[in-house]
Structure formats: structure tokens, C-alpha cells
Design a protein around this motif. Structure first.
Motif, PDB file in Angstrom:
ATOM      1  N   SER A 431       0.837  -1.195   0.000  1.00  7.10           N
ATOM      2  CA  SER A 431       0.000   0.000   0.000  1.00  7.10           C
ATOM      3  C   SER A 431       0.871   1.244   0.000  1.00  7.10           C
ATOM      4  O   SER A 431       1.993   1.235   0.508  1.00  7.10           O
ATOM      5  CB  SER A 431      -0.920   0.018   1.229  1.00  7.10           C
ATOM      6  N   ASP A 435      -2.563   5.947   0.633  1.00  8.92           N
ATOM      7  CA  ASP A 435      -3.812   5.181   0.585  1.00  8.92           C
ATOM      8  C   ASP A 435      -4.666   5.437   1.818  1.00  8.92           C
ATOM      9  O   ASP A 435      -5.880   5.288   1.780  1.00  8.92           O
ATOM     10  CB  ASP A 435      -3.506   3.683   0.482  1.00  8.92           C
ATOM     11  N   SER A 507       0.215   3.010  -6.836  1.00  2.74           N
ATOM     12  CA  SER A 507      -0.745   3.761  -6.030  1.00  2.74           C
ATOM     13  C   SER A 507      -0.147   5.081  -5.574  1.00  2.74           C
ATOM     14  O   SER A 507      -0.825   6.120  -5.581  1.00  2.74           O
ATOM     15  CB  SER A 507      -1.164   2.915  -4.828  1.00  2.74           C
ATOM     16  N   ILE A 542      -5.556  -2.527  -5.946  1.00  2.00           N
ATOM     17  CA  ILE A 542      -5.476  -1.069  -6.027  1.00  2.00           C
ATOM     18  C   ILE A 542      -6.475  -0.604  -7.065  1.00  2.00           C
ATOM     19  O   ILE A 542      -6.835  -1.316  -8.001  1.00  2.00           O
ATOM     20  CB  ILE A 542      -4.063  -0.569  -6.414  1.00  2.00           C
ATOM     21  N   HIS A 690      -9.471   1.563   0.292  1.00  4.72           N
ATOM     22  CA  HIS A 690      -8.856   0.391  -0.319  1.00  4.72           C
ATOM     23  C   HIS A 690      -9.887  -0.275  -1.218  1.00  4.72           C
ATOM     24  O   HIS A 690     -11.002  -0.558  -0.792  1.00  4.72           O
ATOM     25  CB  HIS A 690      -8.404  -0.563   0.781  1.00  4.72           C
TER      26      HIS A 690
END
Length: 776
Positions: A431, A435, A507, A542, A690
Motif C-alpha cells: 500500500s 492510501d 498507487s 489497487i 482500499h
């Protein structure tokens, strides 16, 4: 501001922003100029001082085997040995003092660099405001231009990212690493040569000896010298395994690279120690006094029995690190490696208080890191959610405080009490820090006993709360700065679960593009190799297509080439990817939620600095008190006992003086966490930004216009073709290549990069190889 307007404005302001002309920048206060000048001056003074200390330290090691080095060491010991800290303190200051000084100076240097960058960014924003420009867009532009790369500089090679050796026992080795290996080998050979010359000179002073006695005396001196050289290697051996060491943060070397250096140094050190012990066994056997000598433990001089125990433990650790043993029985390797405590204790007993301080500095830095890791791992971490993807990969989303910082390319070490009390396993973070403020994610593929048990636990406990899995976390560890943001052009090469860190990278970049934050990458090519199509569900973790940044095509050229090697076509019997996903989550009230601890070396710089300084001062104080109140009054002369007391002072200083700072740090963490909970709405705390697993067919879905995706079945990537296409389309630019996968994949990519670099034309790109694969 429209996208077209921002591009025109960026082009218009590009050159003035890089200019040094006073007319091109807005005026600022004299106080701001003085503050930036003071920060810059302090940074360069600290940098120069650390380099000066390091060079003097290295020269000192080069002089040790020479007559000059012996004379200087004796003079130093005679001048300082009678002080409050005794002979051991004198040796510690000479041999280990420099590295401890660098570790302490590194903290203010890192703090000043961060403060300087922050002030530079604020100054850029103020300058652009005076020009009546939109701050978010242009501050991002200013940060990108200043911090990462200036376009007026042509692409050029980097020794750290140019692969030289791509096969063999060392794996992929860059030019800088090869230079380091050569220099260290030259250093060992120099020591051997210098000691050999001294040994021949000593033989002439022993009087009339028979040929056999001369040989035995020469072997005895050689064995002792090999032990001395091995001790120097041991000095460097403990530095790479201090996971949050400020020294590697200072030079921006990540944990996965440092671990390789530890392996190389460990093999060299144990080879020297094994030869050292073998020569003594040969000498004692020849003299017929093997058993009496190996069991000898005398007060003055080295203790042979303690050395035998230390060497036996070291050899056991060394054998279990060999690839055939480590790969077949990882648990054996992991458990026997914990014997390093016995190895160090009996080493201190073996060589005593006058020699052990030579390697004490790096060992002390390791003890500092180990105690901090111990404190961090005492805290249990809540699982916000856990699910099993169709390919059998488990995704864990763990709670963390907002104040815990990390980069996209970071590692965490995870222990699950229900699976094993002792086993810690490293995983890449999947992540991005953007995020969410209160969670961090990892993807865990079931490829061994421990990971298979974890997958089964997730599948069997769907109806149970996630507190049934008690998790402890160490980290995150990684680069000091997000180096994936240094390149305007990126090639991400992943093999299987190696896609995990790249999900975080993608991300991170998409969030930066969306929010107008500093983000240099503009062209990204993802090359992903998987065995079966069910692994494609990993991409759903993602929101690459729509959730994060639905319209990034005008800012980012993102392509994905996916290769499914063990299937000739998409298997229709699999149905919809994602339907078999098992999920359980625990959305406890905010007041009961327990996130990761921030007690980590890569965490708060000020607290970390206070921790190191207090422990070091405590070490010096305990040595002085011990010498003044115990060793001198009671006339303690045993080398082994004094060596043990020295080691005890080292550990006690970390527990007592460093532990006091850790307690204050922990209280500060609790107060900060309470303030965070008060500021945030309780209803939004458990919300995870998420994307859930998609239920549509990944392979057959229609990709949006912003993403070019191709999937090939029954094929493997042809890196010659891929890099050739990139060279043709991207032109004369720097291209960062990051590889995460098995060693064969890294070697293939590195080999092609080396080939492209050797036969490149003037208009071709320059490729920079970076690996991101951690292995113990």
C-alpha cells in the motif's frame, strides 16, 4: 486551472525556476536567507566532519599491521590507559569511537537536510504565490524540479545502478558494489602481506630455532593474524543487520541491499576464523598438546576454551546459512542464527577486554537497534481486514498510527503468535502511504509452511474476529527517500508475488498525480510474469483504473505487459476472478484499536538521536564507574572476566539509559495517538481507502483509455525486445528499472541492461538497475 493551461504555464516557468538569477525569483526576507544559509552551512560542516572521521578510521585500520600503527597504538594506550575509563575505554575510543561519532552526527545531518528541503519547498510556494500562480500545481513543479532531477542535465550512468556482474555467487552486483568488494579484498590482502612481513622480521629475533620450530612459530603468528583480520571483518559484519541503522539511512542504502553485504562479510569473516582455528588445531596436534591447549582458560591472555565454543557456534551458524540448508530447512537456519548471542559472549571471553573493544562499536550499534526492535515488537497490532485472493495470496491490512511514516518501497517484519513464537518473516508493503493514514497493507503468498498455515487460518476462521490472529510488526524499513520518484521513466519488472511493492509504487504515483504532489514519473511500463491467470486478481488490490485517479492519461503514460507462462489461453472454467475471495474484518471501536508502534530506528529522528546519545553516554559512564569502583580497587586482572564486564556494560547502558528514553518516547507516542483519535471522526477511522476485489473477469475486461494493458498466454517476456522498443520510443532519457522477483529474473534483466549499455548509441536511454527482492 485546466490541464492545457497548466502545461503551458509549466513550460513558461520552467527555465526561470532553475535559474540562479536574482531577477528570476521573488524577493524574500533577510531572515529567510540567513536561515537557509545557516542550514546549508551546518549540513556541509557535518558532512565534511563525518567524511574526515571515516577516512581517519579507515586509515587507522590500514596502519594496524604496520610498525607505525603498532607504535601509534602503544603511544595512545600509554597516554590514555591510566584515565578513569581504563585500558578498555582507551581501546574503545581508538577503534570504535569514530563509528559511534559518525552515528551520532548522522542524526542532525538528516534532520537538517529534511528541514532544508521543507524550507526550500515553502520558499518555492511563496515565490510562486507572488507570481499569482496556482500554488498546488506550481509547488509540485518546483519540488519536482529541485528535489529530483534537472532537465538541463543530460542522462548519465550511475555506479550504484549499473550492473557489472549478473551471474555467480554474488548475484547481481553493481559497479559501485564491485568497487567496494575489490577494495575490501585488497584491504584483507594488504593486512595479510603486512602481517607476513612483520612475522618474518619477528622470526629473526627468536634466536636459534630448528626448521620445525620455525614453521610452527610462523603458523602460530599467522593464525593469530588471521584472527585479527577476522575481527576487523566482524567490525563491519554487524552494521548491515542493524535494520534501522542511521548509518545506512545516511547513505540511503536499503535493508535488502545491506543484508547482502552482511552475507558477504559473514562468509569472509567465518572463513578467516575457521582458518584461524584450524591452524591452531594443527599446531597443537603437532606438539601433542591438543586437549590441554583447547581446554585452557588462563587469566592473562586469550582463553582457548571460550574461543573454541565461540568458533563452534559460529561454524554451526555458518553451515546453516549455506543455500542448500537454508532453502530446505529455513526454520533451522532461523533458529541457529539466534546463537549469535553465545558467539559474541564467548568471543568477549576469548579475546578479553583489550581486544574486544576493537569490534565493540558496530556491535553496540546493533544492540541499540535490537533493543528498539524488541520494544516495538512487544505491541500487538490489530488486523483491520484479512482476505484470501483466488490465487491463495493473503492480504492483511494492519492498523497503524498516523505519525508512522514509510515509503512505498518498504519492508515490514511480521510475527503471528498462533503460527510461531520465534519466526519473523519480511514482506513488502503493498500500500502507498497516501492510501490512508491509519493502515498499511501486505500481500503474503502461500509458498512455505508458515505462509500456508496463515492462509489456512484465514480460510478456517471466516466467522471469527480477527483478534484470533495475534500479530506483531517490526518496521517499516526502506530507503530514506522514495527513489522510485527520482525517474521520469520507469520500468517495473515483477515475477509472481513480486508485484506487491509495485502496487504500492503505482498507487503512490497515482495519488501524487491526483493531488498535485511532487511526482516525476511520466512514462511507466509494468512487466509482470505469473504462472497462472488466477494471480491476476492481485491487480485488483489497487484502484488503478478508476478509484484513485480516473483520468491520468494526460499526465501519465502507463502500460502493463502481463505474461501467463503456464497457460496457453485464459481458462474459462475459472469463471469470474474474485468470487472465491474469503474475507473477514474487524471494525472495532476507535478507542480499542491498536496500531503499529512508532518505536523504530527509521521513525522520529529526534527521539532516535536522543536514544543513541543517551545510550552512548551511559556506556561511557558505566565503564568509568566500573573501572573506578570495582576493577581498580579489587585489582581485577582476568582478561576474560574484564571482557565480560565490558560487554555487560554495553548491554546495560542500552537497557538502562536507552530504555529511559524509549519509555519517554512511548509516552509521547501514546499522547500523540490520543490526539489523533480526538481529531478524527470515529466513524471514519475504520474506513479503508482500499479497493475491494473486483468480481469481473480481469483478463477479458475492457481497459480504459488511460491504461494500455496486454496479456500474453504461454509466453515469457523477451527483455531484448522490450528494452529495444523502449529505446526506440523513449529516446535519450534516464530510465529507472526496478526488479522484484526470483534471482533468475533479476539476472535476466540485469544482463539485458548491461548489454544495452555496452552497445548503446548516443540517442538511446541509459538504464538504471535497481533490485527490490529481500531474502534472508
Amino acid at each position: 486551472m485546466a490541464n492545457g493551461e497548466s502545461e503551458v504555464l509549466s513550460a513558461r516557468l520552467y527555465q526561470p525556476l532553475l535559474s540562479n538569477s536574482a531577477a528570476d525569483v521573488a524577493p524574500c526576507s533577510n531572515g529567510g536567507n540567513k536561515n537557509r544559509f545557516f542550514l546549508s552551512l551546518s549540513k556541509w560542516v557535518l558532512k565534511f566532519t563525518m567524511w574526515l572521521i571515516f577516512i581517519a578510521w579507515v586509515v587507522h585500520f590500514l596502519l594496524i599491521p604496520t610498525d607505525l600503527g603498532t607504535t601509534l597504538s602503544n603511544d595512545w594506550l600509554a597516554a590514555t590507559g591510566g584515565t578513569l575509563f581504563g585500558d578498555s575505554g582507551s581501546v574503545l575510543l581508538l577503534h570504535s569511537g569514530p563509528i559511534l561519532a559518525i552515528a551520532i552526527l548522522a542524526f542532525p545531518y538528516i534532520i537538517i537536510v529534511g528541514e532544508e528541503e521543507q524550507q526550500l519547498q515553502e520558499y518555492a510556494c511563496n515565490t510562486l504565490k507572488d507570481r499569482n500562480c496556482t500554488p498546488p500545481i506550481l509547488c509540485s513543479l518546483k519540488s519536482t524540479l529541485i528535489y529530483y532531477r534537472k532537465k538541463d542535465k543530460p542522462p548519465r550512468f550511475n555506479l550504484w545502478s549499473f550492473p557489472v556482474l549478473v551471474d555467480g555467487p554474488f548475484g547481481v552486483v553493481s559497479a559501485a558494489e564491485l568497487i567496494g568488494i575489490i577494495l575490501f579484498v585488497v584491504f584483507v590482502l594488504w593486512d595479510l602481506y603486512a602481517f607476513t612481513v612483520v612475522n618474518f622480521e619477528l622470526l629473526a629475533t627468536y634466536g636459534d630455532l630448528s626448521l620445525g620450530e620455525t614453521r610452527l612459530m610462523f603458523l602460530h603468528n599467522l593464525a593469530r593474524n588471521l584472527g585479527q583480520i577476522g575481527l576487523v571483518c566482524l567490525t563491519f559484519l554487524f552494521l548491515p543487520v542493524a535494520r534501522g541503522s542511521v548509518l545506512f539511512r545516511l547513505i540511503n542504502i536499503p535493508l535488502e541491499h545491506a543484508t547482502r553485504y552482511h552475507v558477504w562479510l559473514g562468509n569472509l569473516a567465518m572463513l578467516l576464523f575457521a582458518t584461524h582455528g584450524l591452524l591452531y588445531v594443527l599446531i597443537w596436534t603437532t606438539k601433542g598438546c591438543f586437549f590441554s591447549q583447547i581446554l585452557e582458560w588462563k587469566d592473562t591472555g586469550v582463553a582457548n576454551l571460550a574461543g573454541s565454543i565461540s568458533l563452534s557456534v559460529g561454524l554451526l551458524m555458518w553451515i546453516t546459512t549455506l543455500p542448500p540448508v537454508r532453502k530446505r530447512n529455513f526454520e533451522l537456519f532461523l533458529y541457529t542464527h539466534q546463537l549469535y548471542i553465545i558467539f559474541v559472549v564467548f568471543l568477549a571471553l576469548h579475546i578479553g577486554y583489550l581486544v574486544f573493544p576493537t569490534a565493540a562499536g558496530p556491535i553496540f550499534i546493533f544492540v541499540l537497534d535490537r533493543f528498539l526492535r524488541f520494544c516495538q515488537s512487544r505491541k500487538s497490532v490489530d488486523i483491520i481486514s484479512a482476505k484470501c485472493l483466488p490465487c491463495g495470496t493473503v492480504e492483511l491490512v494492519l492498523a497503524k498510527p498516523e505519525s508512522l511514516r514509510y515509503n512505498a518501497l518498504s519492508f515490514v517484519f511480521v510475527r503471528i503468535w498462533e503460527l510461531s513464537w520465534l519466526q519473523w518473516h519480511p514482506f513488502s508493503v503493498s500500500s502507498s502511504p497516501m492510501d490512508g493514514k491509519y493502515h498499511i497493507s501486505v500481500l503474503i503468498k502461500a509458498i512455505g509452511k508458515w505462509t500456508e498455515k496463515l492462509r489456512d487460518s484465514v480460510l478456517k476462521n471466516l466467522e471469527l474476529p480477527c483478534t484470533k490472529l495475534t500479530i506483531s510488526v517490526e518496521g517499516p524499513y526502506g530507503h530514506e527517500k522514495p527513489y522510485h520518484m527520482m525517474y521520469e521513466n520507469l520500468i517495473l519488472v515483477a515475477g509472481g508475488i513480486g508485484i506487491s511493492p509495485f502496487l504500492a509504487v503505482l498507487s503512490d504515483i497515482l495519488h501524487s498525480v491526483k493531488e498535485g504532489k511532487p511526482c516525476l514519473p511520466r512514462n511507466i511500463l509494468l512487466v509482470w510474469t505469473v504462472k497462472r491467470s488466477d494471480e491476476l486478481s492481485l491487480l485488483s488490490t489497487i484502484g488503478m483504473d478508476s478509484t484513485i485517479c480516473p483520468s491520468f492519461s494526460n499526465k501519465l503514460n502507463l502500460q502493463a505487459h502481463i505474461y501467463v507462462t503456464r497457460e496457453s489461453e485464459f481458462p474459462s472454467e475459472h469463471g469470474e476472478v474474485g468470487n472465491s475471495t474469503a474475507d473477514f474484518s474487524d471494525l472495532c471501536p476507535m478507542s480499542k484499536r491498536s496500531g503499529m508502534s512508532v518505536l523504530v530506528g527509521t521513525g522520529h529522528n529526534v527521539w532516535s538521536c536522543l536514544y543513541v546519545i543517551s545510550s552512548t553516554l551511559g556506556f561511557v559512564i558505566l565503564l568509568g564507574l566500573l573501572d573506578f569502583f570495582y576493577i581498580n580497587p579489587f585489582d581485577i586482572t582476568s582478561w576474560s572476566y574484564k571482557g565480560f564486564l565490558f560487554l555487560a556494560c554495553m548491554v546495560a547502558s542500552v537497557f538502562i539509559f536507552g530504555g529511559l528514553v524509549v519509555c519517554l518516547w512511548h509516552l509521547s507516542e501514546k499522547r500523540t495517538s490520543a490526539e489523533e483519535k480526538c481529531e478524527d471522526d470515529e466513524s471514519n477511522f475504520g474506513k479503508i481507502e482500499h479497493t475491494e476485489t473486483v468480481t469481473h473477469n480481469v483478463a477479458h475486461q475492457e481497459s480504459p483509455a488511460s491504461l494500455t494493458r496486454s496479456i500474453r498466454y504461454g509466453a515469457r517476456p523477451d527483455f531484448k525486445e522490450i528494452f529495444g522498443s523502449v529505446s526506440k520510443n523513449w529516446g535519450h532519457v534516464d530510465v529507472g528499472v526496478i526488479v522484484c522477483g526470483p534471482p533468475t529474473l533479476q539476472s535476466s534483466v540485469a544482463k539485458e541492461i548491461r548489454s544495452q549499455s555496452i552497445r548503446r548509441q548516443s540517442g538511446d536511454p541509459i538504464y538504471h538497475f535497481n533490485s527490490h527482492s529481500f531474502s534472508l
